[in-house]
Design a protein around this motif. Structure first.
Motif, PDB file in Angstrom:
ATOM      1  N   ASN A  68       3.766  -9.991  -2.687  1.00 18.05           N
ATOM      2  CA  ASN A  68       2.930 -10.740  -1.808  1.00 18.05           C
ATOM      3  C   ASN A  68       2.639 -10.591  -1.193  1.00 18.05           C
ATOM      4  O   ASN A  68       1.504 -10.770   0.132  1.00 18.05           O
ATOM      5  CB  ASN A  68       3.554 -12.154  -2.472  1.00 18.05           C
ATOM      6  N   ASP A  69       3.705  -9.629  -0.554  1.00 22.07           N
ATOM      7  CA  ASP A  69       3.440  -9.010   1.374  1.00 22.07           C
ATOM      8  C   ASP A  69       3.497  -7.783   1.123  1.00 22.07           C
ATOM      9  O   ASP A  69       2.569  -7.288   2.299  1.00 22.07           O
ATOM     10  CB  ASP A  69       4.604 -10.432   1.631  1.00 22.07           C
ATOM     11  N   VAL A  70       4.798  -7.414   0.860  1.00 22.17           N
ATOM     12  CA  VAL A  70       3.991  -6.288   1.004  1.00 22.17           C
ATOM     13  C   VAL A  70       3.662  -4.436   0.406  1.00 22.17           C
ATOM     14  O   VAL A  70       2.354  -3.836   1.605  1.00 22.17           O
ATOM     15  CB  VAL A  70       5.541  -5.227   0.164  1.00 22.17           C
ATOM     16  N   PHE A  71       2.962  -5.059  -0.766  1.00 20.60           N
ATOM     17  CA  PHE A  71       1.490  -3.874  -1.044  1.00 20.60           C
ATOM     18  C   PHE A  71      -0.025  -4.758  -0.142  1.00 20.60           C
ATOM     19  O   PHE A  71      -0.388  -3.596  -0.053  1.00 20.60           O
ATOM     20  CB  PHE A  71       1.633  -4.469  -2.770  1.00 20.60           C
ATOM     21  N   PRO A  72      -0.133  -6.004  -0.136  1.00 23.21           N
ATOM     22  CA  PRO A  72      -1.152  -6.017   0.600  1.00 23.21           C
ATOM     23  C   PRO A  72      -0.989  -5.493   2.119  1.00 23.21           C
ATOM     24  O   PRO A  72      -2.649  -4.998   3.036  1.00 23.21           O
ATOM     25  CB  PRO A  72      -1.227  -8.057   0.704  1.00 23.21           C
ATOM     26  N   TYR A  73      -0.459  -5.363   2.772  1.00 21.30           N
ATOM     27  CA  TYR A  73       0.464  -5.377   4.290  1.00 21.30           C
ATOM     28  C   TYR A  73      -0.299  -3.720   4.218  1.00 21.30           C
ATOM     29  O   TYR A  73      -0.834  -3.067   4.415  1.00 21.30           O
ATOM     30  CB  TYR A  73       1.480  -5.025   4.394  1.00 21.30           C
ATOM     31  N   THR A  74       0.391  -2.397   2.717  1.00 22.89           N
ATOM     32  CA  THR A  74      -0.113  -1.142   2.807  1.00 22.89           C
ATOM     33  C   THR A  74      -1.454  -1.134   2.860  1.00 22.89           C
ATOM     34  O   THR A  74      -1.831   0.064   3.424  1.00 22.89           O
ATOM     35  CB  THR A  74       1.292  -1.258   1.725  1.00 22.89           C
ATOM     36  N   GLN A  75      -1.658  -1.840   2.022  1.00 16.19           N
ATOM     37  CA  GLN A  75      -3.324  -1.442   1.657  1.00 16.19           C
ATOM     38  C   GLN A  75      -4.503  -2.356   2.632  1.00 16.19           C
ATOM     39  O   GLN A  75      -5.245  -0.780   2.530  1.00 16.19           O
ATOM     40  CB  GLN A  75      -3.814  -2.793   0.464  1.00 16.19           C
ATOM     41  N   ASP A  77       8.989  -0.899   8.589  1.00 13.31           N
ATOM     42  CA  ASP A  77      10.184   0.002   8.643  1.00 13.31           C
ATOM     43  C   ASP A  77      11.055  -1.895   8.555  1.00 13.31           C
ATOM     44  O   ASP A  77      11.828  -1.753   7.577  1.00 13.31           O
ATOM     45  CB  ASP A  77      10.943  -0.458  10.347  1.00 13.31           C
ATOM     46  N   ILE A  78      10.336  -2.925   8.702  1.00 17.90           N
ATOM     47  CA  ILE A  78      10.541  -4.502   8.125  1.00 17.90           C
ATOM     48  C   ILE A  78      11.333  -4.572   6.386  1.00 17.90           C
ATOM     49  O   ILE A  78      12.272  -4.710   6.574  1.00 17.90           O
ATOM     50  CB  ILE A  78      10.200  -5.482   8.266  1.00 17.90           C
ATOM     51  N   PHE A  79      10.172  -3.690   5.632  1.00 18.98           N
ATOM     52  CA  PHE A  79      10.665  -4.217   4.195  1.00 18.98           C
ATOM     53  C   PHE A  79      11.398  -2.799   3.899  1.00 18.98           C
ATOM     54  O   PHE A  79      12.257  -3.037   2.880  1.00 18.98           O
ATOM     55  CB  PHE A  79       8.919  -3.006   3.294  1.00 18.98           C
ATOM     56  N   GLU A  80      11.556  -1.614   4.815  1.00 13.11           N
ATOM     57  CA  GLU A  80      12.868  -0.509   4.397  1.00 13.11           C
ATOM     58  C   GLU A  80      13.898  -1.540   4.913  1.00 13.11           C
ATOM     59  O   GLU A  80      15.077  -1.425   3.683  1.00 13.11           O
ATOM     60  CB  GLU A  80      12.650   0.533   5.427  1.00 13.11           C
ATOM     61  N   LYS A  81      14.608  -2.227   5.816  1.00 15.54           N
ATOM     62  CA  LYS A  81      15.750  -3.067   5.173  1.00 15.54           C
ATOM     63  C   LYS A  81      15.970  -3.820   4.606  1.00 15.54           C
ATOM     64  O   LYS A  81      16.638  -4.167   4.457  1.00 15.54           O
ATOM     65  CB  LYS A  81      15.654  -3.639   6.992  1.00 15.54           C
ATOM     66  N   GLU A  89       9.447   3.910  -4.139  1.00 15.34           N
ATOM     67  CA  GLU A  89       8.903   3.149  -2.765  1.00 15.34           C
ATOM     68  C   GLU A  89       9.540   3.306  -1.637  1.00 15.34           C
ATOM     69  O   GLU A  89       9.025   3.867  -0.353  1.00 15.34           O
ATOM     70  CB  GLU A  89       9.305   1.844  -3.601  1.00 15.34           C
ATOM     71  N   ASP A  90      10.712   3.790  -1.388  1.00 19.36           N
ATOM     72  CA  ASP A  90      11.965   4.199  -0.389  1.00 19.36           C
ATOM     73  C   ASP A  90      11.143   5.881   0.280  1.00 19.36           C
ATOM     74  O   ASP A  90      11.430   5.688   1.417  1.00 19.36           O
ATOM     75  CB  ASP A  90      12.645   4.155  -0.498  1.00 19.36           C
ATOM     76  N   THR A  91      10.424   6.583  -0.696  1.00 19.62           N
ATOM     77  CA  THR A  91      10.879   7.636  -0.302  1.00 19.62           C
ATOM     78  C   THR A  91       9.570   8.511  -0.410  1.00 19.62           C
ATOM     79  O   THR A  91       8.977   9.620   0.164  1.00 19.62           O
ATOM     80  CB  THR A  91      11.453   9.310  -0.262  1.00 19.62           C
ATOM     81  N   VAL A  92       8.545   7.155  -1.069  1.00 17.27           N
ATOM     82  CA  VAL A  92       6.375   7.791  -0.453  1.00 17.27           C
ATOM     83  C   VAL A  92       5.856   6.946  -0.190  1.00 17.27           C
ATOM     84  O   VAL A  92       5.628   6.799   0.799  1.00 17.27           O
ATOM     85  CB  VAL A  92       6.430   8.267  -2.038  1.00 17.27           C
ATOM     86  N   ILE A 119       3.457   5.267   5.190  1.00 18.07           N
ATOM     87  CA  ILE A 119       3.114   3.826   5.754  1.00 18.07           C
ATOM     88  C   ILE A 119       3.209   4.398   6.886  1.00 18.07           C
ATOM     89  O   ILE A 119       2.585   3.785   8.196  1.00 18.07           O
ATOM     90  CB  ILE A 119       3.635   2.577   5.180  1.00 18.07           C
ATOM     91  N   ARG A 120       4.724   4.680   7.096  1.00 17.60           N
ATOM     92  CA  ARG A 120       5.011   4.849   8.839  1.00 17.60           C
ATOM     93  C   ARG A 120       4.392   5.641   9.641  1.00 17.60           C
ATOM     94  O   ARG A 120       3.946   5.282  11.022  1.00 17.60           O
ATOM     95  CB  ARG A 120       6.215   5.131   8.452  1.00 17.60           C
ATOM     96  N   THR A 121       3.893   6.918   8.939  1.00 16.16           N
ATOM     97  CA  THR A 121       3.010   7.635   9.697  1.00 16.16           C
ATOM     98  C   THR A 121       1.980   7.356   9.863  1.00 16.16           C
ATOM     99  O   THR A 121       0.973   6.997  10.819  1.00 16.16           O
ATOM    100  CB  THR A 121       2.773   8.927   8.723  1.00 16.16           C
ATOM    101  N   MET A 122       1.191   6.087   9.038  1.00 16.71           N
ATOM    102  CA  MET A 122      -0.404   5.641   9.358  1.00 16.71           C
ATOM    103  C   MET A 122      -0.345   4.945  10.251  1.00 16.71           C
ATOM    104  O   MET A 122      -0.914   4.709  10.946  1.00 16.71           O
ATOM    105  CB  MET A 122      -0.709   5.146   8.198  1.00 16.71           C
ATOM    106  N   GLU A 123       1.060   4.182  10.602  1.00 24.05           N
ATOM    107  CA  GLU A 123       1.565   2.660  11.213  1.00 24.05           C
ATOM    108  C   GLU A 123       1.016   3.593  13.018  1.00 24.05           C
ATOM    109  O   GLU A 123       0.622   2.982  13.741  1.00 24.05           O
ATOM    110  CB  GLU A 123       2.310   1.929  11.323  1.00 24.05           C
ATOM    111  N   LYS A 124       1.403   4.602  12.785  1.00 20.69           N
ATOM    112  CA  LYS A 124       1.455   5.294  14.671  1.00 20.69           C
ATOM    113  C   LYS A 124       0.746   5.448  14.788  1.00 20.69           C
ATOM    114  O   LYS A 124       0.405   5.529  16.093  1.00 20.69           O
ATOM    115  CB  LYS A 124       2.758   7.263  13.923  1.00 20.69           C
ATOM    116  N   GLU A 125       0.107   6.307  13.732  1.00 21.13           N
ATOM    117  CA  GLU A 125      -0.997   6.602  14.345  1.00 21.13           C
ATOM    118  C   GLU A 125      -2.349   5.820  14.182  1.00 21.13           C
ATOM    119  O   GLU A 125      -3.225   6.225  15.121  1.00 21.13           O
ATOM    120  CB  GLU A 125      -1.857   7.540  12.635  1.00 21.13           C
ATOM    121  N   ILE A 126      -2.498   4.886  13.656  1.00 16.43           N
ATOM    122  CA  ILE A 126      -3.098   3.175  14.030  1.00 16.43           C
ATOM    123  C   ILE A 126      -2.631   3.099  15.635  1.00 16.43           C
ATOM    124  O   ILE A 126      -3.822   2.833  16.575  1.00 16.43           O
ATOM    125  CB  ILE A 126      -2.942   2.299  12.926  1.00 16.43           C
TER     126      ILE A 126
END
Ligand SMILES: [Fe+2]
Ligand SMILES: [Fe+2]
Length: 246
Positions: A137-144, A169-173, A223-226, A231-238
């Motif tokens: 409900n939250d994480v996958f829609p966000y990643t997409q 980062d919130i998801f990871e935590k 989930e954790d290592t791929v 997504i973190r790399t994409m967030e930074k670039e965005i």
């Protein structure tokens, strides 16, 4: 032995029959005759490169091509993760529940212990369902959303707002270890539960718990290592492109 495109799909199953569940997640049905992995993937419209990385990582826990897996689209990765969730909830959990139920019914001497086992598993089931719901409900829609923004020319303000409110980062935590409780459940059965009347049922149950644990380990590793680093790399670039602070 590594699975390659030219190996017969039937030999992959002979090599490790646990792969059957992976084939099912990709929508690949039995009856592929002597076709190779590549030919079978083609027949079922499956990306053969993605299939190979997933199946090899599943078979050999020491083989984990993080970088190659990160090169596939977020859509492909999350679709696979979602199918794996369905496999847990629709197939594995009911199978384990049935085995526990049968153990309760056939056990004449230790109803109380069996009742505890049943309760422990039903608590685990709710935890697993909550974990999965949060991701779907939250994480996958966000990643997409992040992937879509990453490939678009204009970064919409709403994307930055969403990123300010939530981030990978919130998801990871928050991403809790859902395998730990399965390990505890196995230990209760192995170490402390007096041998139930039906030994065969008990062994089948343990076998199912071991295989679910292995499967969830493999799933969480994706989930954790791929997904997370991708997504973190994409967030930074965005953020860089949108000109806001990271
Ligand atoms: Fe998941
Ligand atoms: Fe997860």
């Amino acid at each position: 032995m590594m699975v390659t495109k030219n190996i017969k799909m039937a030999d992959v199953v002979h090599m490790n029959h646990f792969c059957l569940s992976i084939l099912d997640r990709f929508g690949i049905e039995l009856g592929f005759g002597d076709k190779t992995v590549e030919e079978t993937c083609h027949d079922f419209k499956v990306d053969p490169d993605f299939f190979l990385e997933i199946i090899n990582a599943f078979i050999d826990k020491d083989y984990f091509p993080k970088k190659q897996l990160q090169s596939f689209s977020v859509k492909l990765i999350t679709e696979y993760l979602q199918k794996t969730h369905s496999y847990y909830i629709e197939i594995k959990v009911p199978e384990i529940e049935l085995l526990i139920e049968q153990m309760v019914e056939t056990c004449s001497t230790q109803k109380e212990n069996m009742g505890l086992l049943k309760r422990f598993f039903s608590e685990y089931e709710s935890e697993l369902k909550n974990h999965i719901q949060r991701e779907e409900n939250d994480v996958f829609p966000y990643t997409q959303m992040i992937e879509k923004a990453y490939y678009s020319n204009n970064i919409d303000k709403s994307v930055i707002k969403n990123m300010d409110e939530y981030s990978i980062d919130i998801f990871e935590k928050e991403h809790d270890n859902i395998e730990e409780k399965l390990f505890d459940l196995k230990n209760i059965i192995i170490k402390y539960l007096p041998q139930p009347n039906n030994k065969n049922l008990c062994q089948n149950l343990l076998h199912e718990l071991f295989s679910l644990e292995k499967d969830i380990n493999d799933h969480s590793r994706i989930e954790d290592t791929v997904l997370v680093p991708k997504i973190r790399t994409m967030e930074k670039e965005i953020r860089k492109r949108a000109g806001s602070k990271s």
